[in-house]
Design a protein around this motif. Structure first.
Motif, PDB file in Angstrom:
ATOM      1  N   SER A   1     -27.192  20.068  51.078  1.00 39.60           N
ATOM      2  CA  SER A   1     -26.898  19.708  49.690  1.00 39.60           C
ATOM      3  C   SER A   1     -26.095  18.426  49.648  1.00 39.60           C
ATOM      4  O   SER A   1     -25.320  18.130  50.567  1.00 39.60           O
ATOM      5  CB  SER A   1     -26.103  20.833  49.016  1.00 39.60           C
ATOM      6  OG  SER A   1     -25.663  20.455  47.724  1.00 39.60           O
ATOM      7  N   PHE A   2     -26.252  17.687  48.579  1.00 32.83           N
ATOM      8  CA  PHE A   2     -25.361  16.567  48.288  1.00 32.83           C
ATOM      9  C   PHE A   2     -23.913  17.048  48.313  1.00 32.83           C
ATOM     10  O   PHE A   2     -23.012  16.326  48.720  1.00 32.83           O
ATOM     11  CB  PHE A   2     -25.720  16.002  46.907  1.00 32.83           C
ATOM     12  CG  PHE A   2     -25.223  14.612  46.629  1.00 32.83           C
ATOM     13  CD1 PHE A   2     -26.006  13.509  46.941  1.00 32.83           C
ATOM     14  CD2 PHE A   2     -23.981  14.405  46.053  1.00 32.83           C
ATOM     15  CE1 PHE A   2     -25.561  12.226  46.660  1.00 32.83           C
ATOM     16  CE2 PHE A   2     -23.527  13.124  45.777  1.00 32.83           C
ATOM     17  CZ  PHE A   2     -24.320  12.022  46.082  1.00 32.83           C
ATOM     18  N   ALA A   3     -23.710  18.319  47.916  1.00 36.53           N
ATOM     19  CA  ALA A   3     -22.358  18.890  47.864  1.00 36.53           C
ATOM     20  C   ALA A   3     -21.743  19.039  49.235  1.00 36.53           C
ATOM     21  O   ALA A   3     -20.506  19.104  49.359  1.00 36.53           O
ATOM     22  CB  ALA A   3     -22.396  20.248  47.173  1.00 36.53           C
ATOM     23  N   GLY A   4     -22.554  19.118  50.282  1.00 30.53           N
ATOM     24  CA  GLY A   4     -22.019  19.167  51.634  1.00 30.53           C
ATOM     25  C   GLY A   4     -21.813  17.800  52.232  1.00 30.53           C
ATOM     26  O   GLY A   4     -21.136  17.655  53.247  1.00 30.53           O
ATOM     27  N   TRP A   5     -22.391  16.784  51.611  1.00 28.33           N
ATOM     28  CA  TRP A   5     -22.327  15.399  52.093  1.00 28.33           C
ATOM     29  C   TRP A   5     -21.269  14.600  51.347  1.00 28.33           C
ATOM     30  O   TRP A   5     -20.605  13.748  51.926  1.00 28.33           O
ATOM     31  CB  TRP A   5     -23.709  14.764  51.918  1.00 28.33           C
ATOM     32  CG  TRP A   5     -23.847  13.346  52.330  1.00 28.33           C
ATOM     33  CD1 TRP A   5     -23.998  12.854  53.594  1.00 28.33           C
ATOM     34  CD2 TRP A   5     -23.880  12.204  51.450  1.00 28.33           C
ATOM     35  NE1 TRP A   5     -24.110  11.484  53.570  1.00 28.33           N
ATOM     36  CE2 TRP A   5     -24.044  11.067  52.264  1.00 28.33           C
ATOM     37  CE3 TRP A   5     -23.780  12.046  50.073  1.00 28.33           C
ATOM     38  CZ2 TRP A   5     -24.115   9.788  51.737  1.00 28.33           C
ATOM     39  CZ3 TRP A   5     -23.854  10.777  49.540  1.00 28.33           C
ATOM     40  CH2 TRP A   5     -24.024   9.655  50.365  1.00 28.33           C
ATOM     41  N   HIS A   6     -21.114  14.897  50.049  1.00 27.47           N
ATOM     42  CA  HIS A   6     -20.132  14.231  49.189  1.00 27.47           C
ATOM     43  C   HIS A   6     -19.352  15.340  48.474  1.00 27.47           C
ATOM     44  O   HIS A   6     -19.875  15.970  47.560  1.00 27.47           O
ATOM     45  CB  HIS A   6     -20.841  13.325  48.178  1.00 27.47           C
ATOM     46  CG  HIS A   6     -19.936  12.677  47.181  1.00 27.47           C
ATOM     47  ND1 HIS A   6     -19.320  11.469  47.422  1.00 27.47           N
ATOM     48  CD2 HIS A   6     -19.522  13.074  45.956  1.00 27.47           C
ATOM     49  CE1 HIS A   6     -18.582  11.144  46.364  1.00 27.47           C
ATOM     50  NE2 HIS A   6     -18.685  12.105  45.470  1.00 27.47           N
ATOM     51  N   LEU A   7     -18.154  15.588  48.915  1.00 26.20           N
ATOM     52  CA  LEU A   7     -17.411  16.741  48.411  1.00 26.20           C
ATOM     53  C   LEU A   7     -16.973  16.525  46.970  1.00 26.20           C
ATOM     54  O   LEU A   7     -16.530  15.452  46.587  1.00 26.20           O
ATOM     55  CB  LEU A   7     -16.187  17.018  49.291  1.00 26.20           C
ATOM     56  CG  LEU A   7     -16.454  17.187  50.796  1.00 26.20           C
ATOM     57  CD1 LEU A   7     -15.198  17.656  51.513  1.00 26.20           C
ATOM     58  CD2 LEU A   7     -17.614  18.132  51.058  1.00 26.20           C
ATOM     59  N   SER A   8     -17.133  17.587  46.179  1.00 34.95           N
ATOM     60  CA  SER A   8     -16.719  17.523  44.788  1.00 34.95           C
ATOM     61  C   SER A   8     -16.276  18.908  44.337  1.00 34.95           C
ATOM     62  O   SER A   8     -16.424  19.900  45.055  1.00 34.95           O
ATOM     63  CB  SER A   8     -17.871  17.032  43.892  1.00 34.95           C
ATOM     64  OG  SER A   8     -18.893  18.008  43.794  1.00 34.95           O
ATOM     65  N   PHE A   9     -15.760  19.004  43.143  1.00 40.01           N
ATOM     66  CA  PHE A   9     -15.250  20.264  42.595  1.00 40.01           C
ATOM     67  C   PHE A   9     -16.354  21.256  42.280  1.00 40.01           C
ATOM     68  O   PHE A   9     -16.185  22.472  42.429  1.00 40.01           O
ATOM     69  CB  PHE A   9     -14.448  19.957  41.315  1.00 40.01           C
ATOM     70  CG  PHE A   9     -14.040  21.178  40.533  1.00 40.01           C
ATOM     71  CD1 PHE A   9     -12.946  21.941  40.915  1.00 40.01           C
ATOM     72  CD2 PHE A   9     -14.756  21.579  39.407  1.00 40.01           C
ATOM     73  CE1 PHE A   9     -12.563  23.069  40.195  1.00 40.01           C
ATOM     74  CE2 PHE A   9     -14.391  22.710  38.686  1.00 40.01           C
ATOM     75  CZ  PHE A   9     -13.290  23.450  39.084  1.00 40.01           C
ATOM     76  N   LEU A  10     -17.500  20.771  41.888  1.00 32.90           N
ATOM     77  CA  LEU A  10     -18.508  21.552  41.188  1.00 32.90           C
ATOM     78  C   LEU A  10     -18.912  22.850  41.880  1.00 32.90           C
ATOM     79  O   LEU A  10     -19.021  23.889  41.241  1.00 32.90           O
ATOM     80  CB  LEU A  10     -19.756  20.691  40.960  1.00 32.90           C
ATOM     81  CG  LEU A  10     -20.940  21.373  40.276  1.00 32.90           C
ATOM     82  CD1 LEU A  10     -20.603  21.743  38.835  1.00 32.90           C
ATOM     83  CD2 LEU A  10     -22.165  20.467  40.324  1.00 32.90           C
ATOM     84  N   THR A  11     -19.149  22.819  43.188  1.00 30.61           N
ATOM     85  CA  THR A  11     -19.848  23.928  43.830  1.00 30.61           C
ATOM     86  C   THR A  11     -18.927  24.996  44.409  1.00 30.61           C
ATOM     87  O   THR A  11     -19.407  26.064  44.795  1.00 30.61           O
ATOM     88  CB  THR A  11     -20.773  23.408  44.939  1.00 30.61           C
ATOM     89  OG1 THR A  11     -20.027  22.527  45.792  1.00 30.61           O
ATOM     90  CG2 THR A  11     -21.930  22.635  44.335  1.00 30.61           C
ATOM     91  N   GLY A  12     -17.611  24.744  44.489  1.00 32.99           N
ATOM     92  CA  GLY A  12     -16.696  25.744  45.012  1.00 32.99           C
ATOM     93  C   GLY A  12     -16.635  25.739  46.530  1.00 32.99           C
ATOM     94  O   GLY A  12     -17.518  25.203  47.205  1.00 32.99           O
ATOM     95  N   PRO A  13     -15.615  26.345  47.112  1.00 32.11           N
ATOM     96  CA  PRO A  13     -15.367  26.223  48.546  1.00 32.11           C
ATOM     97  C   PRO A  13     -16.431  26.861  49.437  1.00 32.11           C
ATOM     98  O   PRO A  13     -16.783  26.301  50.477  1.00 32.11           O
ATOM     99  CB  PRO A  13     -14.005  26.903  48.733  1.00 32.11           C
ATOM    100  CG  PRO A  13     -13.853  27.800  47.544  1.00 32.11           C
ATOM    101  CD  PRO A  13     -14.539  27.088  46.425  1.00 32.11           C
ATOM    102  N   ALA A  14     -16.944  28.028  49.075  1.00 33.22           N
ATOM    103  CA  ALA A  14     -17.894  28.707  49.962  1.00 33.22           C
ATOM    104  C   ALA A  14     -19.201  27.924  50.077  1.00 33.22           C
ATOM    105  O   ALA A  14     -19.706  27.683  51.186  1.00 33.22           O
ATOM    106  CB  ALA A  14     -18.162  30.123  49.459  1.00 33.22           C
ATOM    107  N   TYR A  15     -19.750  27.529  48.950  1.00 31.69           N
ATOM    108  CA  TYR A  15     -21.009  26.778  48.959  1.00 31.69           C
ATOM    109  C   TYR A  15     -20.821  25.430  49.640  1.00 31.69           C
ATOM    110  O   TYR A  15     -21.627  25.026  50.484  1.00 31.69           O
ATOM    111  CB  TYR A  15     -21.498  26.591  47.525  1.00 31.69           C
ATOM    112  CG  TYR A  15     -22.885  26.001  47.407  1.00 31.69           C
ATOM    113  CD1 TYR A  15     -24.005  26.825  47.379  1.00 31.69           C
ATOM    114  CD2 TYR A  15     -23.081  24.633  47.295  1.00 31.69           C
ATOM    115  CE1 TYR A  15     -25.287  26.283  47.259  1.00 31.69           C
ATOM    116  CE2 TYR A  15     -24.345  24.090  47.175  1.00 31.69           C
ATOM    117  CZ  TYR A  15     -25.448  24.915  47.158  1.00 31.69           C
ATOM    118  OH  TYR A  15     -26.710  24.384  47.034  1.00 31.69           O
TER     119      TYR A  15
END
Length: 260
Positions: free
Chosen positions: A149-163
């Protein structure tokens, strides 16, 4: 000019194949000539997915279902063995099974929720890879596509710590695979999509509007991306592929993307 890889008669196993990115990948790989097995926990959903795939141009009979919870390592091993018995092995593994929950933030999540997300997103990908890597190594060729996920490459608030942690872990899993298995002719890609209009959006604390979804990546975009990776010549490894919508709300911001 170097030619791409023909996928005719290749065997693809796609987890999370009952909907979303996994199903989109199944459609494109089937169109390219692969024999495809899609896994998911709901048999009726898998059967409906196959009919949807046929309606979208996948050849009838090219996609088979295999009911599976990827968090169950014994069931994963049994499914891989069954695929090998029927087809002779797995050439392309797409780890697309993934989940997140509305109660995802530190202030409201709990250990059981965290464990379930990691069990499916990260451990499930590891179990499936472990189940096929020996066969790939014996044949001297194989492709693993980890839908991170983009969320694993660029950290942000949206997805939460587990995801976030599970998807960052999938990226690390991909690189470790290439470090060890590239010398054996195997390759893995961490596919890192930004926001995509898939059913997982319904599990957001605030589901995006239809207008926002229309500007996101669409399922066929990612199906074509999976096919692109799989069709690369055998000597080519795409270590990471980051793909995002032009209007990237993770960059642009908004109410969903800031702490509450």
């Amino acid at each position: 000019m170097t030619q791409g890889t023909s996928l005719a008669a290749k065997v693809a196993w796609i987890t999370g194949g009952g909907s979303g990115i996994g199903l989109a990948g199944a459609i494109e790989l089937a169109r390219a000539g692969c024999r495809v097995v899609i896994s998911g926990r709901d048999e009726a959903k898998l059967q409906a997915a196959i009919e949807s795939a046929v309606a979208q141009g996948a050849p009838r009979g090219a996609i088979r279902p295999a009911v599976l919870d990827v968090a169950d390592k014994d069931a994963v091993a049994a499914t891989a063995q069954a695929i090998t018995r029927e087809f002779g092995g797995v050439d392309i593994l797409v780890n697309s099974a993934g989940v997140n929950y509305p109660k995802r933030y530190w202030k409201e999540t709990d250990a059981a929720t965290f464990e379930r997300v990691v069990a499916i997103n990260l451990n499930g990908a590891a179990y499936c890879t472990l189940a096929v890597v020996a066969g790939m190594r014996a044949r001297g060729q194989g492709t693993v596509i980890n839908v991170a996920s983009f969320a694993g490459w660029h950290l942000s608030f949206l997805t939460g710590p587990a995801y976030t942690a599970s998807k960052a872990g999938m990226i690390a899993l991909t690189h470790s695979f290439n470090i060890e298995e590239g010398v054996n002719g195997l390759r893995a890609t961490a596919l890192c999509p930004g926001e995509a209009a898939t059913p997982i959006l319904k599990l957001r604390p605030v589901e995006p509007s239809d207008a926002d979804k229309a500007r996101m990546l669409q399922e066929p975009d990612l199906g074509r991306t999976i096919r692109f990776i799989a069709e690369m010549p055998p000597h080519v490894c795409i270590n990471e592929l980051v793909i995002a919508p032009v209007f990237n709300r993770i960059y642009a911001g908004g109410a969903e993307f800031v702490r509450r």
